[in-house]
Design an enzyme around this catalytic site. Structure first.
Site, PDB file in Angstrom:
ATOM      1  N   LYS A 122       1.037  -1.322   0.213  1.00  0.00           N
ATOM      2  CA  LYS A 122       0.354  -0.025   0.158  1.00  0.00           C
ATOM      3  C   LYS A 122       0.974   1.447  -0.040  1.00  0.00           C
ATOM      4  CE  LYS A 122      -1.832  -1.127   3.755  1.00  0.00           C
ATOM      5  NZ  LYS A 122      -1.928  -2.326   3.709  1.00  0.00           N
ATOM      6  N   THR A 123       1.473   0.895   0.533  1.00  0.00           N
ATOM      7  CA  THR A 123       2.834   2.570   1.226  1.00  0.00           C
ATOM      8  C   THR A 123       3.037   2.593  -0.328  1.00  0.00           C
ATOM      9  OG1 THR A 123       2.302   2.675   3.439  1.00  0.00           O
ATOM     10  CG2 THR A 123       4.423   3.887   2.665  1.00  0.00           C
ATOM     11  N   GLU A 166      -3.935   5.879   1.327  1.00  0.00           N
ATOM     12  CA  GLU A 166      -3.693   4.484   2.116  1.00  0.00           C
ATOM     13  C   GLU A 166      -5.109   3.711   2.453  1.00  0.00           C
ATOM     14  OE1 GLU A 166      -0.545   2.846   3.635  1.00  0.00           O
ATOM     15  OE2 GLU A 166       1.279   4.537   3.019  1.00  0.00           O
TER      16      GLU A 166
END
Length: 472
Positions: A122-123, A166
């Site tokens: 995600k990051t 996110e």
């Protein structure tokens, strides 16, 4: 639920304001002229930054921090009813909401919102999309779950209609979001202290996909198991991506000396339906892309970012510029430095899938031996995925285990880092366990040699080992 009018600033207090996501939300509200206060258990770079922005931050947490002028209290999933500030706010009858609820209300103010979900990546993917959007001058507001050097932190406040964040699945936080574009990078077994099993996790991701409106789009990995069953009946548009398959996929992959990929990205052209029901009618090469972050998994992350950018109308030239300018976020295969010919990398990987991806990326890095100093994160994850951890760690030439980082847990569940060491030794892997960071540092100084690659790995504080060796 309490509804915030973002045109009428109120005093909001954050319990746990120093968290990576909480601090970002606090910064966005400060920019909107909201009076912000908060507390945390200890000072950090993020609490200092928020103080500079105008927040009133108290250390540590105590009931006295809940003052009469507070209009709303926001708390994280880590805060429980026995927390003194939570209890004081509840006793005072103050409106309260979770971090995820606040994020959902904030996102609703932006006509074009992107939420990046998935068990892993995600990051990095959010950061890639951030770079692409900024290259196109879309001026987005961004909330990322790590420190992104190009925005000077974990948040960027823009003045456009674009919002990027996110979307974390833990405690079903992402179900408070209603993105116009939602990404699902992968669905894997994790957070089994909250979810019952993988089917339960898939159910939550399906509910996340159902939050996307009919005029929105789900961007999902083509190799999610039973993709057709997962997406069947969704009202939104559906596009897929992948490293080598999907509507957006890479071809003609090459690797540079540091294990970073270059590739052509192809888009499948479809007609006569939506997602699973559409017929392919050709392919279009969007362009050639060169990454500055290593590993095959980042080809998939980049394909997801390109798919999202294409939906936003970003030009291929700006996609390429954004990706080539992205060199990573803190704690994602981050080079910390070198000492006596040993390269020290730090990585946040704390799930077997992530460990495997990071170590495979390391194998493309110029090094004689790969040392992995691994700090498991939570007893529940370690117990549930024990054999998978062992299998993933065998990819390293040498493994050093630190004690399990307990985080929010107190019950050891009968597992330990030494148990991982034993199982690695049984498989023929060279592995050691030490109960203190000092012992680990001494061992590494005595045994690492020039040409070695040393990776400190985990979601806890294992990063301190590499920094101590480098004198940082």
């Amino acid at each position: 639920m309490y509804q915030i009018n973002f045109n009428q600033p109120i005093h909001i207090h954050f319990i746990g304001i120093g968290g990576i996501s909480m601090s970002g939300l606090a910064a966005v509200l400060l920019n909107r002229n909201f009076p912000v206060s908060g507390s945390d258990s200890r000072k950090s770079a993020l609490t200092e930054w928020l103080t500079e922005l105008g927040a009133k931050v108290s250390i540590p947490q105590c009931a006295a921090n809940i003052r009469s002028d507070i209009d709303l209290v926001v708390y994280t999933a880590a805060i429980h009813p026995d927390n003194p500030e939570y209890a004081a706010a509840e006793a005072a009858g103050l409106p309260m909401m979770t971090r995820a609820e606040l994020l959902g209300q904030l996102m609703a103010n932006y006509p074009i919102s992107v939420a990046v979900a998935g068990t892993h990546g995600k990051t990095t993917t959010t950061s890639m999309i951030s770079h692409i959007m900024m290259a196109q001058d879309l001026d987005p507001t961004i909330s990322v779950g790590g420190i992104l050097p190009s925005i000077g932190g974990n948040v960027r406040v823009g003045r456009s209609d674009y919002f990027l964040t996110e979307a974390c699945e833990y405690t079903n936080s992402f179900l408070h979001l209603t993105p116009t574009i939602g990404l699902i990078l992968n669905i894997d077994a994790d957070h089994l202290d909250f979810f019952k099993d993988l089917d339960d996790i898939r159910h939550s991701f399906r509910r996340f996909a159902e939050k996307i409106p009919a005029n929105g789009t789900l961007v999902i990995h083509a190799q999610v198991p039973d993709l057709y069953g997962f997406t069947e009946g969704l009202r939104c548009h559906i596009v897929t991506f992948g490293e080598s398959c999907g509507d957006y996929h890479a071809e003609n992959v090459t690797w540079d000396a540091l294990g970073c990929a270059g590739f052509d990205l192809y888009k499948t052209l479809r007609t006569g339906g939506n997602g699973n029901d559409a017929d392919a009618c050709g392919e279009l090469c969007i362009g050639h892309f060169s990454l500055k972050v290593p590993g095959e998994h980042n080809i998939g992350n980049a394909a997801a970012a390109i798919a999202c950018a294409d939906l936003l109308g970003v030009s291929p030239e700006h996609m390429a510029a954004g990706l080539s300018g992205f060199t990573g976020t803190d704690r994602r295969f981050q080079k910390k430095g070198e000492i006596a010919g040993v390269t020290i990398i730090d990585d946040y990987a704390h799930h077997p899938t992530e460990i495997r991806a990071t170590l495979l990326a390391a194998k493309k890095y110029p090094a004689d031996r790969i040392w992995c100093v691994f700090q498991p994160h939570t007893y529940s994850r370690t117990k549930a995925l024990l054999d998978d951890f062992v299998d993933a760690l065998t990819l390293a030439d040498r493994v050093v285990l630190a004690d399990i980082y307990a985080a929010r847990e107190t019950d050891t569940l009968g597992v330990s880092s030494d148990l991982i060491r034993q199982k690695l030794n049984e498989k023929g892997s060279e592995a050691w366990y030490f109960p203190t960071f000092d012992e680990i540092e001494t061992f590494l100084l005595e045994n690492c040699t020039a040409g070695d690659l040393l990776i400190t790995m985990g979601a806890g504080d294992v990063v301190r080992i590499g920094e101590k060796l480098l004198g940082q």
